[in-house]
Design a protein around this motif. Sequence first.
Motif, mmCIF file in Angstrom:
data_model
loop_
_atom_site.group_PDB
_atom_site.id
_atom_site.type_symbol
_atom_site.label_atom_id
_atom_site.label_comp_id
_atom_site.label_asym_id
_atom_site.label_seq_id
_atom_site.Cartn_x
_atom_site.Cartn_y
_atom_site.Cartn_z
ATOM 1 N N ARG A 133 -2.906 -28.482 -10.427
ATOM 2 C CA ARG A 133 -3.355 -27.944 -9.159
ATOM 3 C C ARG A 133 -4.834 -28.165 -8.756
ATOM 4 N NH1 ARG A 133 1.368 -28.603 -9.855
ATOM 5 N NH2 ARG A 133 2.976 -27.423 -8.807
ATOM 6 N N TYR A 134 -5.627 -27.911 -9.993
ATOM 7 C CA TYR A 134 -7.165 -27.733 -9.726
ATOM 8 C C TYR A 134 -7.400 -29.451 -9.504
ATOM 9 C CZ TYR A 134 -11.948 -28.177 -11.207
ATOM 10 O OH TYR A 134 -13.330 -28.647 -11.360
ATOM 11 N N VAL A 135 -7.099 -30.357 -10.134
ATOM 12 C CA VAL A 135 -7.429 -31.566 -10.145
ATOM 13 C C VAL A 135 -7.007 -32.267 -8.854
ATOM 14 C CG1 VAL A 135 -6.887 -34.176 -10.889
ATOM 15 C CG2 VAL A 135 -7.307 -32.088 -12.665
ATOM 16 N N LEU A 136 -5.995 -31.626 -8.477
ATOM 17 C CA LEU A 136 -5.181 -32.396 -7.313
ATOM 18 C C LEU A 136 -5.982 -31.750 -5.841
ATOM 19 C CD1 LEU A 136 -1.376 -31.861 -6.297
ATOM 20 C CD2 LEU A 136 -2.948 -31.352 -4.679
ATOM 21 N N HIS A 137 -6.249 -30.415 -5.972
ATOM 22 C CA HIS A 137 -7.383 -30.211 -4.608
ATOM 23 C C HIS A 137 -8.570 -30.539 -4.671
ATOM 24 C CE1 HIS A 137 -3.512 -27.517 -4.362
ATOM 25 N NE2 HIS A 137 -3.641 -27.654 -2.897
ATOM 26 N N VAL A 138 -9.269 -30.496 -5.983
ATOM 27 C CA VAL A 138 -10.569 -31.302 -5.863
ATOM 28 C C VAL A 138 -10.575 -32.701 -5.337
ATOM 29 C CG1 VAL A 138 -12.333 -31.744 -7.629
ATOM 30 C CG2 VAL A 138 -11.418 -29.670 -7.964
ATOM 31 N N ASN A 139 -9.770 -33.343 -5.988
ATOM 32 C CA ASN A 139 -9.527 -34.614 -5.389
ATOM 33 C C ASN A 139 -9.423 -34.688 -4.011
ATOM 34 O OD1 ASN A 139 -7.374 -37.112 -4.789
ATOM 35 N ND2 ASN A 139 -9.211 -37.841 -6.080
ATOM 36 N N LEU A 140 -8.480 -34.099 -3.504
ATOM 37 C CA LEU A 140 -8.034 -33.977 -2.025
ATOM 38 C C LEU A 140 -9.188 -33.707 -1.341
ATOM 39 C CD1 LEU A 140 -5.357 -34.025 -0.633
ATOM 40 C CD2 LEU A 140 -5.353 -31.610 -0.241
ATOM 41 N N TYR A 141 -10.237 -32.875 -1.423
ATOM 42 C CA TYR A 141 -11.340 -32.575 -0.748
ATOM 43 C C TYR A 141 -12.645 -33.083 -1.070
ATOM 44 C CZ TYR A 141 -7.947 -29.269 1.155
ATOM 45 O OH TYR A 141 -6.825 -28.616 1.684
ATOM 46 N N SER A 142 -12.728 -33.450 -2.060
ATOM 47 C CA SER A 142 -13.793 -34.601 -2.740
ATOM 48 C C SER A 142 -13.655 -35.985 -1.966
ATOM 49 C CB SER A 142 -13.779 -34.667 -4.285
ATOM 50 O OG SER A 142 -12.873 -35.146 -4.850
ATOM 51 N N SER A 143 -12.346 -36.412 -2.100
ATOM 52 C CA SER A 143 -12.232 -37.763 -1.531
ATOM 53 C C SER A 143 -12.783 -37.966 -0.086
ATOM 54 C CB SER A 143 -10.884 -38.132 -1.410
ATOM 55 O OG SER A 143 -10.293 -38.562 -2.852
ATOM 56 N N ILE A 144 -12.562 -37.002 0.760
ATOM 57 C CA ILE A 144 -12.939 -37.306 2.097
ATOM 58 C C ILE A 144 -14.339 -36.674 2.303
ATOM 59 C CG2 ILE A 144 -12.356 -34.551 2.858
ATOM 60 C CD1 ILE A 144 -11.444 -35.537 5.604
ATOM 61 N N LEU A 145 -14.759 -35.774 1.549
ATOM 62 C CA LEU A 145 -16.276 -35.728 1.738
ATOM 63 C C LEU A 145 -17.408 -36.929 1.092
ATOM 64 C CD1 LEU A 145 -18.229 -33.266 2.130
ATOM 65 C CD2 LEU A 145 -18.100 -32.547 -0.110
ATOM 66 N N PHE A 146 -16.734 -37.583 -0.132
ATOM 67 C CA PHE A 146 -17.394 -38.890 -0.521
ATOM 68 C C PHE A 146 -17.498 -39.758 0.870
ATOM 69 C CE2 PHE A 146 -16.885 -37.276 -5.002
ATOM 70 C CZ PHE A 146 -18.466 -36.859 -5.075
ATOM 71 N N MET A 147 -16.288 -39.772 1.608
ATOM 72 C CA MET A 147 -15.993 -40.866 2.567
ATOM 73 C C MET A 147 -17.261 -40.568 3.755
ATOM 74 S SD MET A 147 -14.150 -43.553 2.392
ATOM 75 C CE MET A 147 -12.933 -44.137 1.556
ATOM 76 N N VAL A 148 -17.427 -39.113 3.798
ATOM 77 C CA VAL A 148 -18.507 -38.850 4.772
ATOM 78 C C VAL A 148 -20.028 -39.432 4.523
ATOM 79 C CG1 VAL A 148 -19.719 -36.810 5.971
ATOM 80 C CG2 VAL A 148 -17.213 -36.709 5.670
ATOM 81 N N TRP A 149 -20.222 -39.298 3.079
ATOM 82 C CA TRP A 149 -21.453 -39.488 2.757
ATOM 83 C C TRP A 149 -21.572 -41.273 2.556
ATOM 84 C CZ3 TRP A 149 -23.058 -35.657 4.018
ATOM 85 C CH2 TRP A 149 -22.837 -34.328 3.332
ATOM 86 N N LEU A 150 -20.445 -41.851 2.433
ATOM 87 C CA LEU A 150 -20.502 -43.196 2.771
ATOM 88 C C LEU A 150 -20.673 -43.667 4.072
ATOM 89 C CD1 LEU A 150 -17.312 -44.143 0.258
ATOM 90 C CD2 LEU A 150 -19.756 -44.740 -0.078
ATOM 91 N N SER A 151 -19.975 -43.072 5.041
ATOM 92 C CA SER A 151 -20.223 -43.191 6.316
ATOM 93 C C SER A 151 -21.530 -43.130 6.762
ATOM 94 C CB SER A 151 -19.360 -42.622 7.235
ATOM 95 O OG SER A 151 -17.912 -42.611 6.931
ATOM 96 N N MET A 152 -22.319 -41.932 6.374
ATOM 97 C CA MET A 152 -23.815 -41.545 6.727
ATOM 98 C C MET A 152 -24.558 -43.076 5.904
ATOM 99 S SD MET A 152 -26.037 -38.770 4.942
ATOM 100 C CE MET A 152 -25.912 -39.412 3.217
ATOM 101 N N ASP A 153 -24.148 -43.188 4.781
ATOM 102 C CA ASP A 153 -24.927 -44.263 4.082
ATOM 103 C C ASP A 153 -24.799 -45.382 4.843
ATOM 104 O OD1 ASP A 153 -26.206 -45.063 1.313
ATOM 105 O OD2 ASP A 153 -24.958 -46.800 1.988
ATOM 106 N N ARG A 154 -23.673 -45.834 5.555
ATOM 107 C CA ARG A 154 -23.563 -47.199 6.137
ATOM 108 C C ARG A 154 -24.476 -47.074 7.579
ATOM 109 N NH1 ARG A 154 -22.927 -50.921 2.903
ATOM 110 N NH2 ARG A 154 -24.013 -49.116 2.058
ATOM 111 N N PHE A 155 -24.405 -45.847 8.154
ATOM 112 C CA PHE A 155 -25.049 -45.694 9.292
ATOM 113 C C PHE A 155 -26.571 -45.607 9.130
ATOM 114 C CE2 PHE A 155 -27.455 -42.115 11.860
ATOM 115 C CZ PHE A 155 -27.703 -42.693 13.092
#
Length: 322
Positions: free
Chosen positions: A90-112
């Motif tokens: 359950r820990y791995v599942l939820h850490v992945n769930l919320y880290s994935s979208i957070l890293f996508m935010v930083w990737l979007s910031m990086d592209r901008f």
Amino acid sequence: MVLNCTEIDDVLERYYLSPSYGLEFCIGFPGNLVVVLGYLFCLPKWQSCNVYLFNLAVSDLIFLCTLPRLSYLYANRQKETSAYACIINRYVLHVNLYSSILFMVWLSMDRFLLIRHPARNHFLLRPRAAMVVTALSWLAVNVEVIPMIALMLQDLQRANWSRCNDFASLQGDIGVLSYSLGLTLSGYVLPLLGLCGFSHHIARLLQTQEEAIRRKTALYKRPLRVVASAAAMFLVLYTPYHIMRNVRIASRQAWAGVQLCSRMYIEGVYILTRPLAFLHSVINPVFYFFMGDKFRELLLKKFRKLVNNKKTAKRTAVKNLQ
């Protein structure tokens, strides 16, 4: 055969969750493994974008490794008997769930920032800055998930360490519904707004650089398509899961007054949304090939080199035998 409403969860777990998780593992694990190995062995120089992508791939790879066990247990109608495995899963599942979208935010910031500062003179475009942002992101996600671990420990203790419940079925001293709503807001809604915000800013920035776009259309339009696609992906995959998780938790509260069969129907819909939410780990490798700087070309070059080396070795062995 008439299906009793109390059997809905058992049927869905065996005939829906088990094959869904198995399929996600079979497709997602090789893709993410190729990306991780490709970044480690094929990329000579890392940019800030690569730091975020690599951490995203590692997070997905670790999460996907938990799916075969879940698939096996659901297929055989078995419950998780190990408290340690229950908590870790359950820990791995939820850490992945919320880290994935957070890293996508930083990737979007990086592209901008890359469009705004093509010379990479912004400090956030440096790999060292990306590592700091990544470390803080892992810390933030773990802080978000810690209350859930406390809830799990209380729930397991109440069941004499013999019952592993899903997040939406936990009971403890912490208000589960309040925590779930807070986690939805901080872990999903705010990052999604960040993705949409960067999409909007990239679109506006491209409009002001109309002359440059005419010269390098693909170079400038690709980041907008990728960021907008990421926002759409999380909107479609995460929204049903978060809505139904909170509805499921609310339906179990005494003040809701929901009948047993209604609660089971709600749980059934909630179960349907779970593999959908985790599908991001299968889709994410697509973004690595479009957002990584020359990653696709380097990976293909390495693959061709390995194939050619193998062919050369085979010819040498044949000549030696002759």
